[in-house]
Each structure stands twice: as C-alpha cells, then as structure tokens.
Design a protein around this motif. Structure first.
Motif, PDB file in Angstrom:
ATOM      1  N   LEU A 116       0.849  -1.197   0.000  1.00 57.76           N
ATOM      2  CA  LEU A 116       0.000   0.000   0.000  1.00 57.76           C
ATOM      3  C   LEU A 116       0.880   1.241   0.000  1.00 57.76           C
ATOM      4  N   GLN A 117       0.323   2.326  -0.541  1.00 58.00           N
ATOM      5  CA  GLN A 117       1.043   3.601  -0.566  1.00 58.00           C
ATOM      6  C   GLN A 117       0.333   4.571   0.376  1.00 58.00           C
ATOM      7  N   ARG A 118       0.710   4.490   1.638  1.00 60.42           N
ATOM      8  CA  ARG A 118       0.036   5.294   2.656  1.00 60.42           C
ATOM      9  C   ARG A 118       0.651   6.677   2.799  1.00 60.42           C
ATOM     10  N   PRO A 119      -0.176   7.651   3.230  1.00 65.34           N
ATOM     11  CA  PRO A 119      -1.526   7.508   3.768  1.00 65.34           C
ATOM     12  C   PRO A 119      -2.521   7.154   2.654  1.00 65.34           C
ATOM     13  N   VAL A 120      -3.349   6.143   2.888  1.00 64.04           N
ATOM     14  CA  VAL A 120      -4.254   5.701   1.841  1.00 64.04           C
ATOM     15  C   VAL A 120      -5.566   5.223   2.463  1.00 64.04           C
ATOM     16  N   TYR A 121      -6.605   5.200   1.658  1.00 68.16           N
ATOM     17  CA  TYR A 121      -7.948   4.776   2.044  1.00 68.16           C
ATOM     18  C   TYR A 121      -7.874   3.579   2.993  1.00 68.16           C
ATOM     19  N   TYR A 122      -8.335   3.777   4.226  1.00 63.14           N
ATOM     20  CA  TYR A 122      -8.061   2.820   5.295  1.00 63.14           C
ATOM     21  C   TYR A 122      -8.689   1.433   5.145  1.00 63.14           C
ATOM     22  N   PRO A 123      -9.832   1.235   4.436  1.00 60.84           N
ATOM     23  CA  PRO A 123     -10.324  -0.139   4.250  1.00 60.84           C
ATOM     24  C   PRO A 123      -9.345  -1.054   3.520  1.00 60.84           C
ATOM     25  N   PHE A 124      -8.423  -0.476   2.736  1.00 62.75           N
ATOM     26  CA  PHE A 124      -7.427  -1.315   2.078  1.00 62.75           C
ATOM     27  C   PHE A 124      -6.548  -2.026   3.115  1.00 62.75           C
ATOM     28  N   THR A 125      -6.243  -1.332   4.192  1.00 60.00           N
ATOM     29  CA  THR A 125      -5.480  -1.930   5.286  1.00 60.00           C
ATOM     30  C   THR A 125      -6.341  -2.924   6.051  1.00 60.00           C
ATOM     31  N   ILE A 126      -7.532  -2.487   6.434  1.00 59.13           N
ATOM     32  CA  ILE A 126      -8.400  -3.304   7.293  1.00 59.13           C
ATOM     33  C   ILE A 126      -8.759  -4.631   6.637  1.00 59.13           C
ATOM     34  N   LYS A 127      -9.208  -4.598   5.392  1.00 58.37           N
ATOM     35  CA  LYS A 127      -9.658  -5.827   4.729  1.00 58.37           C
ATOM     36  C   LYS A 127      -8.500  -6.797   4.504  1.00 58.37           C
ATOM     37  N   ALA A 128      -7.322  -6.268   4.182  1.00 59.54           N
ATOM     38  CA  ALA A 128      -6.165  -7.149   4.002  1.00 59.54           C
ATOM     39  C   ALA A 128      -5.800  -7.830   5.315  1.00 59.54           C
ATOM     40  N   GLU A 129      -5.740  -7.051   6.386  1.00 56.93           N
ATOM     41  CA  GLU A 129      -5.358  -7.627   7.680  1.00 56.93           C
ATOM     42  C   GLU A 129      -6.407  -8.602   8.199  1.00 56.93           C
ATOM     43  N   LYS A 130      -7.686  -8.291   8.004  1.00 52.87           N
ATOM     44  CA  LYS A 130      -8.744  -9.200   8.445  1.00 52.87           C
ATOM     45  C   LYS A 130      -8.705 -10.523   7.696  1.00 52.87           C
ATOM     46  N   ASN A 131      -8.117 -10.506   6.496  1.00 53.91           N
ATOM     47  CA  ASN A 131      -7.973 -11.731   5.715  1.00 53.91           C
ATOM     48  C   ASN A 131      -6.608 -12.386   5.903  1.00 53.91           C
ATOM     49  N   GLY A 132      -5.866 -11.941   6.914  1.00 56.21           N
ATOM     50  CA  GLY A 132      -4.610 -12.585   7.255  1.00 56.21           C
ATOM     51  C   GLY A 132      -3.440 -12.242   6.362  1.00 56.21           C
ATOM     52  N   ARG A 133      -3.540 -11.138   5.620  1.00 56.65           N
ATOM     53  CA  ARG A 133      -2.427 -10.704   4.778  1.00 56.65           C
ATOM     54  C   ARG A 133      -1.563  -9.682   5.523  1.00 56.65           C
ATOM     55  N   VAL A 134      -0.345  -9.505   5.038  1.00 58.14           N
ATOM     56  CA  VAL A 134       0.609  -8.612   5.687  1.00 58.14           C
ATOM     57  C   VAL A 134       0.689  -7.306   4.903  1.00 58.14           C
ATOM     58  N   VAL A 136       2.461  -4.116   3.641  1.00 58.79           N
ATOM     59  CA  VAL A 136       3.811  -3.626   3.391  1.00 58.79           C
ATOM     60  C   VAL A 136       3.675  -2.203   2.854  1.00 58.79           C
ATOM     61  N   ASP A 137       4.252  -1.266   3.561  1.00 60.99           N
ATOM     62  CA  ASP A 137       4.041   0.142   3.223  1.00 60.99           C
ATOM     63  C   ASP A 137       5.117   0.657   2.273  1.00 60.99           C
ATOM     64  N   ASN A 138       4.653   1.216   1.162  1.00 64.23           N
ATOM     65  CA  ASN A 138       5.509   2.001   0.257  1.00 64.23           C
ATOM     66  C   ASN A 138       5.025   3.436   0.392  1.00 64.23           C
ATOM     67  N   PRO A 139       5.410   4.105   1.482  1.00 63.67           N
ATOM     68  CA  PRO A 139       4.807   5.404   1.787  1.00 63.67           C
ATOM     69  C   PRO A 139       5.071   6.442   0.712  1.00 63.67           C
ATOM     70  N   LEU A 140       4.039   7.235   0.441  1.00 56.48           N
ATOM     71  CA  LEU A 140       4.233   8.374  -0.445  1.00 56.48           C
ATOM     72  C   LEU A 140       5.192   9.364   0.204  1.00 56.48           C
ATOM     73  N   ILE A 141       5.934  10.075  -0.602  1.00 60.53           N
ATOM     74  CA  ILE A 141       6.859  11.097  -0.098  1.00 60.53           C
ATOM     75  C   ILE A 141       6.113  12.416  -0.018  1.00 60.53           C
ATOM     76  N   TYR A 142       6.031  12.969   1.187  1.00 60.13           N
ATOM     77  CA  TYR A 142       5.378  14.262   1.413  1.00 60.13           C
ATOM     78  C   TYR A 142       6.468  15.324   1.380  1.00 60.13           C
ATOM     79  N   GLU A 143       6.431  16.142   0.342  1.00 62.16           N
ATOM     80  CA  GLU A 143       7.525  17.087   0.106  1.00 62.16           C
ATOM     81  C   GLU A 143       6.979  18.340  -0.570  1.00 62.16           C
ATOM     82  N   ASN A 144       7.389  19.484  -0.069  1.00 65.33           N
ATOM     83  CA  ASN A 144       6.957  20.766  -0.631  1.00 65.33           C
ATOM     84  C   ASN A 144       5.435  20.875  -0.693  1.00 65.33           C
ATOM     85  N   GLY A 145       4.783  20.332   0.326  1.00 64.89           N
ATOM     86  CA  GLY A 145       3.339  20.495   0.456  1.00 64.89           C
ATOM     87  C   GLY A 145       2.496  19.596  -0.406  1.00 64.89           C
TER      88      GLY A 145
END
Length: 393
Positions: A116-134, A136-145
């Motif tokens: 996932l590329q967080r911060p991102v729509y939170y059901p993507f995290t919830i549904k994956a974890e509820k289904n036993g998946r792991v 892995v964060d590829n966080p977006l780079i917050y830069e210059n606003g």
C-alpha cells in the motif's frame, strides 16, 4: 438544467451512515463531513429513471451483463477518456471494497504481502489484515506540500517474493493526486519487472479539477493488462453509494473464471439490485451535465477552504487537490504530530465529525480528511468551527 447545490437536504431519518453513526467520541450535534458521499441531490435524469422503474411495480432478479448496461458503462469510458474496453472484461460487484476483498482472496494467500502507498484509504489496510495478509508500506513522499511516489522503495518492495500485489489508488484518496502518464508508467514498469499484480482503484476518476487530466491505467499500460484489475463505480461520481453497484475490469482469463466461481457460484454476490442498475445506466447515459456542474461547485469549495486557511489558519496547509472531493489538510503546524489532541479538538471543541488522518496510516498523523461535497454554507460553518477550536494554539 441548472442545479442548486446550495440546497440543504435533511438526511436524518433516512438511515444515512454519515448522520446516524458518528465516529466514536463525536458530539451528538457534530457537523458530519466524514463519510465520502455527497450532500447534494442526485441528477434529475437519475431520479426520473428511478421513478419510472418504480412505476413498473415489480423488482425481481436483475441481469448485469445486458447490452444496455454494457453500452452505458463502456460508452462512459470511451466518451470521457478514450478508453476502449470490451464487455467480456467487465464484471459486477456490489462495491469496490467488496471487490478488493474478493481480489485479496483470489490473488494472495494468508501471510502474503500486500503493498500500500500510505496515507491511503483505510479499508485497504483493514480488509487485508482481516484476511490474514501482511501490509507492506511504500509510503508516499510528502515534500513541498504535496505527494509523490517513492519508486526506489517500491522497486525494493515489489522485488520481495513474499509481496504479491500493489494496491494503487488513482486518483489517490486522501492525497488528492491524479497521477500523470509518466508516473503511471513507472509504477507499471516496476510491477511488470517483478511480475506482480496491480489492483487499481479508480473510483474517483470522474471528479477531477479543471486543467487536470485523468489517465486510466489500462489505457496507459495495455501491455500489462493481464496483471491489472481496475475497480470503477458510479457511486462517488453520481452520489449513488447506497445503490451498491460497481464495475470491475479483469482481462486475465484465469482470474475471470476464479472471480465468477467465487463471487457467483460460492458467494452468490453477482446480481445487481434493480434500482442500482437503473440508476447507474441513467447516470452514465444522461448524467454528464450534472457532473460538470457539481465539479464546478466542488472546485469552488476547495478555493474557499484554501483562501480561508491562508487568512485565518496560516499554519495549516491543504494539499493541492487534483481529484476527489476530499480535502486533505495538514494541521501539524498547530498540533505538532499529536493526532489524538487534534481529534479531541475537532470532536469536542469544533464539533465536526471528520476522518482523522491517522486512520490512513501513521503518515496521516496531524491531518484531517474533510468531505467537502456539501453546500457552501456547511463548508463555511465547518471552517469557522475549526478556526474557533484552534484559536488558542
């Protein structure tokens, strides 16, 4: 027809999630601007079609894969984006989150990584974890606003054999980015290099700011269509979330068979509602004028908030919106990363019910997501409440 988006429509007593189920801790009289549906009346052609369908008096089992439905959906893709798609690749699902959950189960097994590329729509995290998946964060780079993709990190994450799928949000929720063709191509090339699946959420694709162009991922990268699943719906575009209708584009023939077997044969989730299908067809064939007007109004709401922050809350920063109707605002200049303090100020002092930034991942600490698809007077009230709550900071 000229629509009046300043109209205040009382949604109490309609079982609306936004007003009947506030986020935990919210004041009972809080202003509800959290759930991502609009507080605008639907387009008249949609209402007319629904009235006419109701007058037929029978609401039996309804087919999705008819010429009328296929032509409406595919015609919209072609007219709006020049995206040529085939009916054989189009599949029904009650919603994009439901589709995501189905795809998680079809494309991965328990213990597999989902990027996932967080911060991102939170059901993507919830549904994956509820289904036993792991996750892995590829966080977006917050830069210059604003935000950009970390391609080097993405390449490393997709190279890991344990990570099977990239969930790509385009336009991005909540960051409001509409990815360029170059950005899309880089993402696809990385996934192609490692032969990994892409689940692409394009639900906000129609809600784009003036001067910004949305590029469908399958039009940009047809060479990798066999490993991409695109999730679309009329729900955000035309305020039809309660109609439970979405359109999922799958090119891979094996995955198509697995989808049908799970969704239809095992779960019996493959049939649309009568009124949902009616509303969707009317939206895609007759709703364009309404959409252009609502986009203009939402653009005005974004402009109002931006000007308000600069004048009254200069230490806050709204991420420039390229798409969606969700304002993503950085309040760290006032709360310095203290997400719980910000939440308490919004809920108890400002009395506004928003989506707290931290639920989108740790990168969202100190942010608020505000649904601004509401009458201007409501947005003005919201911003004045926030100003008052932060006045002493």
């Amino acid at each position: 027809m000229k629509y009046n988006f300043d109209e205040i429509i009382d949604r109490r007593g309609t079982m609306a999630t936004k007003v009947e189920k506030m986020p935990e801790g919210s004041a009972k009289d809080a202003l509800p601007l959290w759930v991502a549906d609009m507080d605008f009346p639907c387009a008249e052609p949609i209402l007319k079609a629904l009235h006419e369908r109701i007058d037929r008096k029978i609401f039996g089992y309804t087919l999705y894969n008819t010429d009328e439905c296929m032509n409406a959906v595919l015609g919209w893709f072609k007219k709006r984006y020049g995206w040529e798609e085939k009916a054989e690749n189009l599949f029904f699902c009650p919603g994009i989150v439901s589709a995501y959950a189905v795809l998680v189960n079809l494309l991965t097994k328990e213990g597999d990584g989902i990027v996932l590329q967080r911060p991102v729509y939170y059901p993507f995290t919830i549904k994956a974890e509820k289904n036993g998946r792991v996750i892995v964060d590829n966080p977006l780079i917050y830069e210059n606003g604003t935000y950009r993709i970390d391609y080097e990190d993405l390449d490393q994450k997709m190279a890991d054999p344990a990570n099977k799928v990239l969930v790509f949000c385009s336009p991005h929720n909540p960051a409001g980015r509409v990815w360029t063709e170059e950005e899309l191509r880089k993402v696809v090339d990385i996934c192609k290099k490692h032969d990994k699946w892409i689940i692409c959420d394009e639900i906000h694709c129609d809600l784009i700011r003036k001067g910004v162009t949305f590029h469908p991922i399958l039009k940009t990268a047809p060479d990798y269509a066999d490993r991409i699943v695109v999730c679309t719906a009329p729900s955000k575009t035309f305020n039809l979330a309660g109609m439970k209708t979405s359109n999922i584009v799958i090119h891979n023939k094996d995955l198509q068979k697995q989808w049908i077997d799970l969704l239809d044969n095992k779960l019996s989730m493959g049939g649309p509602s009568t009124l949902g299908l009616t509303a969707m067809i009317a939206a895609y064939t007759e709703g364009e004028d309404w959409l252009e007007q609502v986009k203009d109004y939402i653009d005005g709401n974004f402009a109002y908030i931006d000007a308000f922050l600069k004048e009254h809350l200069p230490k806050a920063h709204m991420i420039p919106s390229e798409g969606t109707y969700l304002a993503w605002i950085d309040f760290n200049g006032y709360v310095h990363g203290d997400a719980k303090k910000l939440e308490e100020l919004m809920q108890k002092k400002a009395k506004v019910a928003l989506d707290e930034g931290y639920i989108f991942g740790a990168a969202g600490n100190g942010f608020e997501r505000i649904n601004i698809a509401a009458p201007r007077s409501v947005i003005e009230d919201c911003m004045k409440r926030i100003q008052s709550a932060l006045a002493d900071l």
